[in-house]
Motif scaffolding. Sequence first.
Motif, PDB file in Angstrom:
ATOM      1  N   SER A 103       1.012  -1.082   0.048  1.00 32.00           N
ATOM      2  CA  SER A 103      -0.150  -0.061  -0.069  1.00 32.00           C
ATOM      3  C   SER A 103       0.859   1.133   0.049  1.00 32.00           C
ATOM      4  O   SER A 103       1.949   1.278   0.427  1.00 32.00           O
ATOM      5  CB  SER A 103      -0.950  -0.043   1.197  1.00 32.00           C
ATOM      6  N   ARG A 104       0.312   2.495  -0.408  1.00 31.93           N
ATOM      7  CA  ARG A 104       0.959   3.473  -0.469  1.00 31.93           C
ATOM      8  C   ARG A 104       0.342   4.445   0.657  1.00 31.93           C
ATOM      9  O   ARG A 104       0.990   5.730   0.921  1.00 31.93           O
ATOM     10  CB  ARG A 104       0.766   4.451  -1.664  1.00 31.93           C
ATOM     11  N   SER A 105      -0.430   3.955   1.661  1.00 29.25           N
ATOM     12  CA  SER A 105      -1.167   4.771   2.458  1.00 29.25           C
ATOM     13  C   SER A 105      -0.285   4.308   3.861  1.00 29.25           C
ATOM     14  O   SER A 105      -0.381   3.215   4.144  1.00 29.25           O
ATOM     15  CB  SER A 105      -2.469   4.337   2.795  1.00 29.25           C
ATOM     16  N   PRO A 106      -0.187   5.243   4.686  1.00 31.36           N
ATOM     17  CA  PRO A 106       0.483   5.161   6.024  1.00 31.36           C
ATOM     18  C   PRO A 106      -0.430   4.386   6.860  1.00 31.36           C
ATOM     19  O   PRO A 106      -0.026   3.552   7.663  1.00 31.36           O
ATOM     20  CB  PRO A 106       0.883   6.454   6.384  1.00 31.36           C
ATOM     21  N   ASP A 107      -1.663   4.643   6.652  1.00 28.21           N
ATOM     22  CA  ASP A 107      -2.583   3.819   7.452  1.00 28.21           C
ATOM     23  C   ASP A 107      -2.685   2.293   7.467  1.00 28.21           C
ATOM     24  O   ASP A 107      -3.314   1.477   8.186  1.00 28.21           O
ATOM     25  CB  ASP A 107      -4.219   4.640   7.319  1.00 28.21           C
ATOM     26  N   SER A 108      -2.131   1.897   6.282  1.00 32.49           N
ATOM     27  CA  SER A 108      -2.080   0.379   6.137  1.00 32.49           C
ATOM     28  C   SER A 108      -0.940  -0.275   6.636  1.00 32.49           C
ATOM     29  O   SER A 108      -0.718  -1.473   6.543  1.00 32.49           O
ATOM     30  CB  SER A 108      -1.958   0.148   4.703  1.00 32.49           C
ATOM     31  N   PHE A 109      -0.030   0.563   7.251  1.00 30.94           N
ATOM     32  CA  PHE A 109       1.094  -0.033   7.944  1.00 30.94           C
ATOM     33  C   PHE A 109       1.026   0.022   9.593  1.00 30.94           C
ATOM     34  O   PHE A 109       0.408   0.785  10.151  1.00 30.94           O
ATOM     35  CB  PHE A 109       2.315   0.678   7.581  1.00 30.94           C
ATOM     36  N   ASP A 110       1.226  -1.218  10.010  1.00 24.90           N
ATOM     37  CA  ASP A 110       1.226  -1.557  11.316  1.00 24.90           C
ATOM     38  C   ASP A 110       2.360  -1.355  12.338  1.00 24.90           C
ATOM     39  O   ASP A 110       2.250  -0.965  13.538  1.00 24.90           O
ATOM     40  CB  ASP A 110       0.685  -3.161  11.491  1.00 24.90           C
ATOM     41  N   TYR A 111       3.602  -1.383  11.573  1.00 33.21           N
ATOM     42  CA  TYR A 111       4.680  -1.240  12.473  1.00 33.21           C
ATOM     43  C   TYR A 111       5.483  -0.213  11.870  1.00 33.21           C
ATOM     44  O   TYR A 111       5.722  -0.191  10.511  1.00 33.21           O
ATOM     45  CB  TYR A 111       5.551  -2.528  12.373  1.00 33.21           C
ATOM     46  N   TRP A 112       6.286   0.704  12.604  1.00 34.42           N
ATOM     47  CA  TRP A 112       6.985   1.919  12.167  1.00 34.42           C
ATOM     48  C   TRP A 112       8.317   1.840  12.990  1.00 34.42           C
ATOM     49  O   TRP A 112       8.448   1.650  14.073  1.00 34.42           O
ATOM     50  CB  TRP A 112       6.157   3.174  12.634  1.00 34.42           C
ATOM     51  N   GLY A 113       9.352   2.303  12.308  1.00 38.62           N
ATOM     52  CA  GLY A 113      10.670   2.319  12.875  1.00 38.62           C
ATOM     53  C   GLY A 113      10.714   4.104  13.555  1.00 38.62           C
ATOM     54  O   GLY A 113       9.624   4.848  13.258  1.00 38.62           O
ATOM     55  N   GLN A 114      11.632   4.405  14.138  1.00 36.68           N
ATOM     56  CA  GLN A 114      11.764   5.575  15.015  1.00 36.68           C
ATOM     57  C   GLN A 114      12.022   6.782  13.968  1.00 36.68           C
ATOM     58  O   GLN A 114      11.851   7.839  14.487  1.00 36.68           O
ATOM     59  CB  GLN A 114      12.780   5.863  15.767  1.00 36.68           C
ATOM     60  N   GLY A 115      12.420   6.600  12.533  1.00 32.45           N
ATOM     61  CA  GLY A 115      12.827   7.608  11.905  1.00 32.45           C
ATOM     62  C   GLY A 115      14.055   8.067  11.746  1.00 32.45           C
ATOM     63  O   GLY A 115      15.062   7.848  12.933  1.00 32.45           O
ATOM     64  N   THR A 116      14.820   8.449  10.614  1.00 31.82           N
ATOM     65  CA  THR A 116      16.083   8.946  10.578  1.00 31.82           C
ATOM     66  C   THR A 116      15.804  10.268   9.688  1.00 31.82           C
ATOM     67  O   THR A 116      15.327  10.273   8.722  1.00 31.82           O
ATOM     68  CB  THR A 116      16.946   7.865  10.075  1.00 31.82           C
ATOM     69  N   GLN A 117      16.611  11.333  10.162  1.00 30.98           N
ATOM     70  CA  GLN A 117      16.938  12.540   9.567  1.00 30.98           C
ATOM     71  C   GLN A 117      17.606  12.683   8.345  1.00 30.98           C
ATOM     72  O   GLN A 117      18.872  12.299   8.483  1.00 30.98           O
ATOM     73  CB  GLN A 117      17.161  13.650  10.217  1.00 30.98           C
ATOM     74  N   VAL A 118      16.961  12.807   7.085  1.00 28.71           N
ATOM     75  CA  VAL A 118      17.984  13.194   5.794  1.00 28.71           C
ATOM     76  C   VAL A 118      17.890  14.724   5.647  1.00 28.71           C
ATOM     77  O   VAL A 118      16.593  15.411   5.592  1.00 28.71           O
ATOM     78  CB  VAL A 118      17.228  12.330   4.705  1.00 28.71           C
ATOM     79  N   THR A 119      18.930  15.358   5.651  1.00 31.03           N
ATOM     80  CA  THR A 119      19.101  16.743   5.137  1.00 31.03           C
ATOM     81  C   THR A 119      19.941  16.910   3.971  1.00 31.03           C
ATOM     82  O   THR A 119      20.954  16.613   3.883  1.00 31.03           O
ATOM     83  CB  THR A 119      19.403  17.736   6.396  1.00 31.03           C
ATOM     84  N   VAL A 120      19.361  17.502   2.881  1.00 29.21           N
ATOM     85  CA  VAL A 120      19.903  17.770   1.719  1.00 29.21           C
ATOM     86  C   VAL A 120      20.134  19.423   1.422  1.00 29.21           C
ATOM     87  O   VAL A 120      19.134  20.117   1.450  1.00 29.21           O
ATOM     88  CB  VAL A 120      19.286  17.180   0.492  1.00 29.21           C
ATOM     89  N   SER A 121      21.594  19.977   1.544  1.00 26.66           N
ATOM     90  CA  SER A 121      21.643  21.023   1.209  1.00 26.66           C
ATOM     91  C   SER A 121      21.989  21.441  -0.121  1.00 26.66           C
ATOM     92  O   SER A 121      22.451  20.620  -0.846  1.00 26.66           O
ATOM     93  CB  SER A 121      23.122  21.519   2.090  1.00 26.66           C
ATOM     94  N   SER A 122      21.695  22.782  -0.490  1.00 30.14           N
ATOM     95  CA  SER A 122      21.917  23.115  -1.825  1.00 30.14           C
ATOM     96  C   SER A 122      23.242  23.818  -2.202  1.00 30.14           C
ATOM     97  O   SER A 122      23.879  23.869  -1.308  1.00 30.14           O
ATOM     98  CB  SER A 122      20.549  24.154  -2.266  1.00 30.14           C
TER      99      SER A 122
END
Length: 122
Positions: A103-122
């Motif tokens: 699925s492309r919907s976040p509501d369809s996913f039951d388990y999540w990781g904590q997140g990792t920050q990606v920052t792209v500078s110009s």
Amino acid sequence: VQLQASGGGLVQAEGSLRLSCVASGRTFGSYNMAWFRQAPGREREFTSAITWNTGRTYYVESVKGRFTLSRDNAKNTVYLQMNSLQPEDTAVYYCAANAVAISRSPDSFDYWGQGTQVTVSS
């Protein structure tokens, strides 16, 4: 299933990063996996997904040709290789798992990781 995401960081435009998501549990191979991202003030956005059985991949149009999602079931890990990064890719990236249907919907996913920050500078 518990998910641990890593690999984010600060990179210049046109640079690359590889995100990893390691899952606990012996049934990792039965889960569809996906990466979402969320920029400040915006909703969580689908970027890519991979099925548990065939390994078929799906991408949002904005990352096609730049991002590659793969999985290694023996290592309980999915990888998101991100090339040609642009400032608009800046966000917190989350991996997610579900055992039902891709699925492309976040509501369809039951388990999540904590997140990792990606920052792209110009």
